[in-house]
Structures are given as structure tokens and as C-alpha cells.
Design a protein around this motif. Structure first.
Motif, mmCIF file in Angstrom:
data_model
loop_
_atom_site.group_PDB
_atom_site.id
_atom_site.type_symbol
_atom_site.label_atom_id
_atom_site.label_comp_id
_atom_site.label_asym_id
_atom_site.label_seq_id
_atom_site.Cartn_x
_atom_site.Cartn_y
_atom_site.Cartn_z
ATOM 1 N N LEU A 59 17.429 29.423 22.679
ATOM 2 C CA LEU A 59 17.213 29.421 24.118
ATOM 3 C C LEU A 59 17.457 30.802 24.726
ATOM 4 N N PRO A 60 16.402 31.526 25.069
ATOM 5 C CA PRO A 60 16.609 32.770 25.821
ATOM 6 C C PRO A 60 17.238 32.450 27.181
ATOM 7 N N PHE A 61 18.163 33.267 27.628
ATOM 8 C CA PHE A 61 18.804 33.011 28.918
ATOM 9 C C PHE A 61 18.902 34.307 29.706
ATOM 10 N N GLU A 62 19.174 34.154 30.992
ATOM 11 C CA GLU A 62 19.320 35.300 31.882
ATOM 12 C C GLU A 62 20.310 34.945 32.981
ATOM 13 N N GLU A 63 20.547 35.895 33.862
ATOM 14 C CA GLU A 63 21.488 35.685 34.964
ATOM 15 C C GLU A 63 21.131 34.425 35.752
ATOM 16 N N GLY A 64 22.146 33.597 36.020
ATOM 17 C CA GLY A 64 21.941 32.371 36.779
ATOM 18 C C GLY A 64 21.783 31.137 35.921
ATOM 19 N N ASP A 65 21.651 31.300 34.601
ATOM 20 C CA ASP A 65 21.555 30.143 33.713
ATOM 21 C C ASP A 65 22.945 29.561 33.465
ATOM 22 N N LEU A 66 22.991 28.248 33.393
ATOM 23 C CA LEU A 66 24.247 27.559 33.109
ATOM 24 C C LEU A 66 23.988 26.516 32.027
ATOM 25 N N PHE A 67 24.920 26.403 31.100
ATOM 26 C CA PHE A 67 24.798 25.443 30.003
ATOM 27 C C PHE A 67 26.038 24.548 29.953
ATOM 28 N N PHE A 68 25.796 23.257 29.767
ATOM 29 C CA PHE A 68 26.866 22.299 29.471
ATOM 30 C C PHE A 68 26.778 21.986 27.989
ATOM 31 N N ILE A 69 27.876 22.221 27.276
ATOM 32 C CA ILE A 69 27.890 22.027 25.827
ATOM 33 C C ILE A 69 28.850 20.893 25.486
ATOM 34 N N PRO A 70 28.335 19.815 24.899
ATOM 35 C CA PRO A 70 29.195 18.665 24.591
ATOM 36 C C PRO A 70 30.102 18.926 23.397
ATOM 37 N N ILE A 71 30.962 17.997 23.165
ATOM 38 C CA ILE A 71 31.935 18.106 22.076
ATOM 39 C C ILE A 71 31.223 18.114 20.715
ATOM 40 N N GLY A 72 31.682 19.013 19.839
ATOM 41 C CA GLY A 72 31.210 19.010 18.459
ATOM 42 C C GLY A 72 29.848 19.613 18.220
ATOM 43 N N MET A 73 29.236 20.222 19.227
ATOM 44 C CA MET A 73 27.889 20.785 19.054
ATOM 45 C C MET A 73 27.982 22.265 18.683
ATOM 46 N N PRO A 74 27.529 22.657 17.481
ATOM 47 C CA PRO A 74 27.616 24.061 17.069
ATOM 48 C C PRO A 74 26.686 24.941 17.888
ATOM 49 N N HIS A 75 27.159 26.100 18.235
ATOM 50 C CA HIS A 75 26.359 27.017 19.029
ATOM 51 C C HIS A 75 26.790 28.458 18.765
ATOM 52 N N LEU A 76 25.855 29.364 19.041
ATOM 53 C CA LEU A 76 26.055 30.786 18.812
ATOM 54 C C LEU A 76 25.379 31.540 19.941
#
Length: 293
Positions: A59-76
Motif C-alpha cells: 500500500l503506497p501511502f502519503e501525508e494524511g493516510d491513516l491505518f488501523f492494524i488489528p491484533i496479530g497482523m504482520p506488517h512492514l
């Protein structure tokens, strides 16, 4: 590249003693180690660009983006590496599962409303993404940052209030995205009245509603006033009072419970609005109709 291509590490976070919320603002250089955790995380991009690799998505992101990441989800998370790229600055709000614990016996409408919000995020098995359109998400995140930096008495409680505000805002935005936009030939005034009659407990703000309808607030307000004699807010008040009257007559619920149920949580305001509309207090209205049955 995806976060499922190789193993990841479960990271712990040192939450402050007896405080289930943590917040920090920092600048990212390069990339984070791929990881997951046993608490919820909200990431807000305050400056810069990059890519979030999460589950099987890139997921490309930029200023103003917000992410909710649930429990146990791997991310980088990886910052943009071009020479002209701005520094990647982000805000992180992390909170423990106890804050979204289910309300098995909600005591009032406030409990029920929060439980609906908590259940939505608690049951989310996928990441959620939002784009800050009017600066509302930035306002909440910067308020959290100010609370942490000030360290003034009660700042942990301020963090909690801001988190509730943020979760409620994200929940409303999610519901907003699920609504079915009416056909362009539908009368916007009639549709607005129908919308308020269904969503009077927690309606969209006028500006949000107009954005969804793709109509200017000034135009809708003018047409609405010409057709009904009321503004959007006045119509909402009238429908809430109408629903209150029905509940006062047909149920034995307390007046405070009824006010909460129709979406009014300020009792002084509810009494004043009811008396202005009906000429009686809610109690006298109920007593009058009990005698006439």
C-alpha cells in the motif's frame, strides 16, 4: 514483496504502568522490521511518503493516510527512498484489548453506542485505511501529541478521550462509506428527511451528508428551508422530540434513557428543547397522556 513472504516477529510494547494507551510521534528512516503485536495500532502519516506492506498487500501511502492494524497482523513500513523525498513522519497510537472489551450488560444508550463501535474494531480481521479529507483525523492525532508532550495533570485521561473520539470518527467514516448514495434524480429534500428519520440517533454532520450527496451545503439548506420551513438541524431536533414523545407514551423507560436513545446526551438541552417544542416537561407530558388513556 509482501509481509507473508517470510517469518515475522511478535513485538512487545512497554505501555506505561496501569495505562493501556501509548502514543508517540517520530521520524522513520529506511524501514521497520516486519512485525506483529498483541495490541491494536493506529498509524497516521503526518509527513512524507512510503509503502506499507501488510498481509498480502502493498500500500503506497502519503501525508494524511491513516491505518488501523488489528491484533496479530504482520506488517512492514518503508519510507520513500528518492533523494528529493521528504522525511517520513508518523504518529502511532497503540492500545490494549481491554479498551474494546465487550459490554455484556450495557447500562444505557452511551454504553450501547460505544459497544457497537468497539465491536466493529474488535471483530475486524483486516486492516483499515482512511484518508484525512477535512483535517479531522489530524486534529485528533495532534491533540494526542500535545497531551503527551505537555504531561499536564490528567493527560492520560486526555489520551483516552482522544482515542474515543478517533474510534468514533473512524467508525462513522466506515459507515459513511457503506451507505447507498441515492440516484441523482431523487428529490434531495425528501431523501434528507427520510435519512434523518432513520439515522436521528447519530446522523452525519450536514457537511458530511452533503459531501455524500454531492450537493453543496448552501444549496441543500436553501431548498430544505424553502420546502419544510426548517433547517437540517431543526428538522433533526423535531424528529428526535417526536421519537421522544412516542417513547414517553408507549414505554416506562426513564427520561434520561429516552434522551440517550434519541441521540441527545445533554439533559439540560433535552429538557429545554422538549419544553419549547411541546409546551410541557417530559414528565408532565407523560403524566398528561397517562391520564388521557
Amino acid at each position: 514483496m509482501s509481509s507473508s513472504d517470510h517469518s515475522f516477529q511478535m513485538l512487545e510494547h512497554p505501555f506505561p504502568i496501569e495505562t493501556p494507551i501509548s502514543f508517540k510521534m517520530f521520524t522513520v528512516e529506511g524501514s521497520f522490521q516486519e512485525h506483529a503485536h498483541d495490541f491494536y495500532e493506529i498509524i497516521y502519516i503526518s509527513e512524507g511518503k512510503g509503502t506499507l506492506f501488510i498481509h498480502k498487500d502493498s500500500l503506497p501511502f502519503e501525508e494524511g493516510d491513516l491505518f488501523f492494524i488489528p491484533i496479530g497482523m504482520p506488517h512492514l513500513l518503508k519510507a520513500e527512498s528518492s533523494p528529493s523525498a521528504l522525511p517520513l513522519q508518523m504518529m502511532n497510537c497503540m492500545f490494549q484489548t481491554e479498551l474494546l472489551a465487550p459490554q455484556y450488560e450495557p447500562k444505557n444508550e452511551l454504553d450501547r453506542e460505544f459497544d457497537a463501535i468497539a465491536q466493529f474494531f474488535r471483530q475486524s480481521e483486516a486492516w483499515l485505511r482512511y484518508q484525512d479529507q477535512g483535517g479531522e483525523l489530524a486534529r485528533i492525532m495532534y491533540n494526542m501529541n500535545f497531551a503527551v508532550n505537555s504531561q499536564s495533570p490528567g493527560f492520560h485521561y486526555k489520551l483516552y478521550i482522544c482515542l474515543l473520539d478517533l474510534l468514533n470518527t473512524l467508525y462513522r467514516l466506515q459507515q459513511f462509506s457503506l451507505l447507498s448514495r441515492p440516484d441523482k434524480w431523487v428529490d434531495p429534500v425528501a431523501f434528507t428527511i427520510e435519512y434523518i428519520q432513520v439515522h436521528y440517533r447519530d446522523p452525519l454532520k450536514m457537511e458530511e451528508f452533503c459531501q455524500w450527496l454531492s450537493i453543496s451545503p448552501r444549496h441543500l439548506q436553501r431548498k430544505f428551508k424553502e420546502t419544510t420551513g426548517y433547517t437540517y438541524t431543526q428538522m433533526l431536533q423535531q424528529i428526535r422530540i417526536q421519537k421522544s414523545c412516542e417513547l414517553l407514551i408507549n414505554t416506562d423507560r426513564s427520561i434520561q434513557h429516552i434522551a440517550d436513545e434519541v441521540g441527545i446526551h445533554d439533559m439540560k438541552y433535552f429538557y429545554r428543547l422538549f419544553k419549547t417544542s411541546c409546551g410541557l416537561t417530559p414528565l408532565h407530558f407523560r403524566q398528561h397522556h397517562a391520564r388521557t388513556k
